[in-house]
Design an enzyme around this catalytic site. Structure first.
Site, mmCIF file in Angstrom:
data_model
loop_
_atom_site.group_PDB
_atom_site.id
_atom_site.type_symbol
_atom_site.label_atom_id
_atom_site.label_comp_id
_atom_site.label_asym_id
_atom_site.label_seq_id
_atom_site.Cartn_x
_atom_site.Cartn_y
_atom_site.Cartn_z
ATOM 1 N N LYS A 121 -1.864 3.487 2.609
ATOM 2 C CA LYS A 121 -2.172 2.793 1.345
ATOM 3 C C LYS A 121 -1.530 3.543 0.180
ATOM 4 O O LYS A 121 -2.188 4.288 -0.548
ATOM 5 C CB LYS A 121 -3.688 2.668 1.177
ATOM 6 C CG LYS A 121 -4.096 1.600 0.177
ATOM 7 C CD LYS A 121 -5.554 1.231 0.347
ATOM 8 C CE LYS A 121 -6.081 0.331 -0.743
ATOM 9 N NZ LYS A 121 -5.432 -0.964 -0.857
ATOM 10 N N LEU A 138 -1.770 -3.244 6.268
ATOM 11 C CA LEU A 138 -2.832 -2.303 5.902
ATOM 12 C C LEU A 138 -4.052 -2.592 6.775
ATOM 13 O O LEU A 138 -4.390 -3.754 7.001
ATOM 14 C CB LEU A 138 -3.200 -2.457 4.420
ATOM 15 C CG LEU A 138 -4.187 -1.389 3.971
ATOM 16 C CD1 LEU A 138 -3.503 -0.036 3.842
ATOM 17 C CD2 LEU A 138 -4.860 -1.762 2.665
ATOM 18 N N GLU A 158 0.692 -10.143 5.966
ATOM 19 C CA GLU A 158 -0.571 -10.145 5.207
ATOM 20 C C GLU A 158 -0.304 -10.713 3.825
ATOM 21 O O GLU A 158 0.832 -11.049 3.483
ATOM 22 C CB GLU A 158 -1.156 -8.731 5.131
ATOM 23 C CG GLU A 158 -0.215 -7.710 4.521
ATOM 24 C CD GLU A 158 -0.705 -6.263 4.632
ATOM 25 O OE1 GLU A 158 -1.916 -6.040 4.688
ATOM 26 O OE2 GLU A 158 0.165 -5.371 4.635
ATOM 27 N N TYR A 170 -3.897 5.430 -2.655
ATOM 28 C CA TYR A 170 -5.015 4.943 -3.450
ATOM 29 C C TYR A 170 -6.053 4.269 -2.572
ATOM 30 O O TYR A 170 -5.819 4.011 -1.384
ATOM 31 C CB TYR A 170 -4.527 4.006 -4.562
ATOM 32 C CG TYR A 170 -4.158 2.596 -4.132
ATOM 33 C CD1 TYR A 170 -3.007 2.335 -3.403
ATOM 34 C CD2 TYR A 170 -4.968 1.510 -4.482
ATOM 35 C CE1 TYR A 170 -2.677 1.040 -3.032
ATOM 36 C CE2 TYR A 170 -4.637 0.209 -4.117
ATOM 37 C CZ TYR A 170 -3.494 -0.023 -3.390
ATOM 38 O OH TYR A 170 -3.166 -1.297 -3.011
HETATM 39 N N1 PDD Z 1 -5.771 -4.205 -1.735
HETATM 40 N N2 PDD Z 1 -3.493 -5.531 2.611
HETATM 41 C C1 PDD Z 1 -2.973 -5.039 1.476
HETATM 42 C C2 PDD Z 1 -1.499 -5.022 1.325
HETATM 43 C C3 PDD Z 1 -3.816 -4.565 0.458
HETATM 44 O O1 PDD Z 1 -3.285 -4.072 -0.684
HETATM 45 C C4 PDD Z 1 -5.227 -4.635 0.636
HETATM 46 C C5 PDD Z 1 -6.191 -4.135 -0.413
HETATM 47 C C6 PDD Z 1 -5.719 -5.170 1.842
HETATM 48 C C7 PDD Z 1 -7.195 -5.253 2.134
HETATM 49 O O2 PDD Z 1 -7.752 -3.994 2.369
HETATM 50 P P1 PDD Z 1 -9.287 -3.702 2.038
HETATM 51 O O3 PDD Z 1 -10.074 -4.723 2.771
HETATM 52 O O4 PDD Z 1 -9.513 -2.340 2.556
HETATM 53 O O5 PDD Z 1 -9.469 -3.822 0.537
HETATM 54 C C8 PDD Z 1 -4.827 -5.589 2.811
HETATM 55 C C9 PDD Z 1 -6.600 -3.660 -2.787
HETATM 56 C C10 PDD Z 1 -7.906 -4.379 -2.928
HETATM 57 C C11 PDD Z 1 -5.806 -3.625 -4.087
HETATM 58 O O6 PDD Z 1 -4.679 -3.215 -4.017
HETATM 59 O O7 PDD Z 1 -6.341 -3.953 -5.132
#
Ligand code: PDD
Length: 287
Positions: free
Chosen positions: A151, A207, A183, A33
């Site tokens: 992801k 991620l 994280e 996703y």
């Molecule tokens: N989540 N780490 C994890 C485990 C994440 O699920 C996310 C993003 C990030 C940050 O990635 P980015 O900057 O590309 O959004 C780091 C999204 C926002 C979610 O699951 O809603």
């Protein structure tokens, strides 16, 4: 207003959109996703999300059912028909729905993939009161699988982590593996010491956040020092500031870790400045 969503080439009212019970996303979390934010009706860092989507698909040996140009068109159309000014677009691609449940991957020639996109309307996202107050986090063990750089839609443990935080009256959890913070449950984690920003280096353990890449670039351009290395919860508790980044929170201050207030318990100066720079610069490039 009934939301319009996108499923396998069609725009449909959300209550008419359907996916098979044999879909491998549903049965096996066999899907990837992306979440892209929308500000002022425009997409923030669409290219970054498209590139990471392709990487996630490649790592799982999954085809990409849609070209980047078409994907951009679908994002824009959903923003338009759902009248999104501030919010998010969620995209999910799975390995599709074979005739029956089977651990073996289906033949991509005969099993088309499933692609779903929907919008989330979040007025006030950029001007969030939480960004002024800051978040409180707890630390929990990182019990996820070993390929967190992909992801995938395996979001059960992150979801449990959020509940662990919520159940003790806090906002989120930072996950810890071998003594070091990996994280947040759905965001990347940082601490600040003086003018230095410290965050875990990229690997399969976390991620590769699209917001992270942009924020670190803007920080360096603003002459802040960036150190990509492991840090512990103890070190974080002693930091001047802490924050998280993600497409849905941008740059969000963390003011408490495991019950210990950071600094004076308010967001500090570096984090709000980074948030401001991030929003300003990202908006300039939004499409
Ligand atoms: N989540 N780490 C994890 C485990 C994440 O699920 C996310 C993003 C990030 C940050 O990635 P980015 O900057 O590309 O959004 C780091 C999204 C926002 C979610 O699951 O809603």
């Amino acid at each position: 207003m009934t939301r319009t969503v996108y499923v396998n080439g069609e725009y449909l009212p959300e209550n008419e959109a359907k996916v098979s019970i044999f879909d491998r996303g549903f049965l096996m979390a066999d899907g990837v996703y992306e979440v892209t934010s929308v500000l002022g009706g425009k997409l923030i860092d669409f290219d970054g999300h498209a590139v990471r989507l392709q990487r996630s698909l490649d790592e799982l040996e999954m085809n990409n059912p849609i070209s980047k140009e078409e994907l951009l068109e679908v994002h824009r159309e959903l923003v338009r028909v759902n009248e999104i000014d501030e919010g998010m677009i969620y995209l999910q691609i799975t390995r599709g729905a074979p005739d029956d449940r089977d651990f073996v991957f289906p033949d991509p020639e005969t099993t088309p993939q499933t692609i779903v996109l929907f919008t989330q309307n979040k007025p006030g996202l950029a001007n969030s009161p939480a960004a002024k107050k800051g978040m409180k986090v707890i630390s929990i063990e990182d019990a996820r699988w070993g390929r967190r750089d992909i992801k995938t839609v395996q979001l059960l443990y992150p979801s449990m982590g959020k509940m662990m935080a919520k159940n003790v009256g806090k906002d989120d959890a930072w996950m810890v593996e071998d003594g070091f913070v990996t994280e947040g449950t759905s965001n990347n984690a940082y601490i600040v010491k003086g003018n230095k920003i410290i965050t875990r280096a990229l690997s399969n353990d976390i991620l590769h956040g699209i917001t992270r890449a942009a924020v670190l670039r803007f920080a360096r351009e603003a002459q802040m020092e960036v150190e990509e290395r492991n840090f512990t919860i103890d070190e974080a508790k002693e930091a001047d500031e802490a924050f998280i980044t993600s497409a849905s929170t941008f740059v969000m201050p963390v003011v408490e870790i495991d019950g210990v207030s950071l600094g004076d318990g308010a967001p500090g100066s570096v984090t709000p400045r980074l948030r401001e720079i991030y929003l300003e610069e990202s908006l300039k490039k939004a499409i």
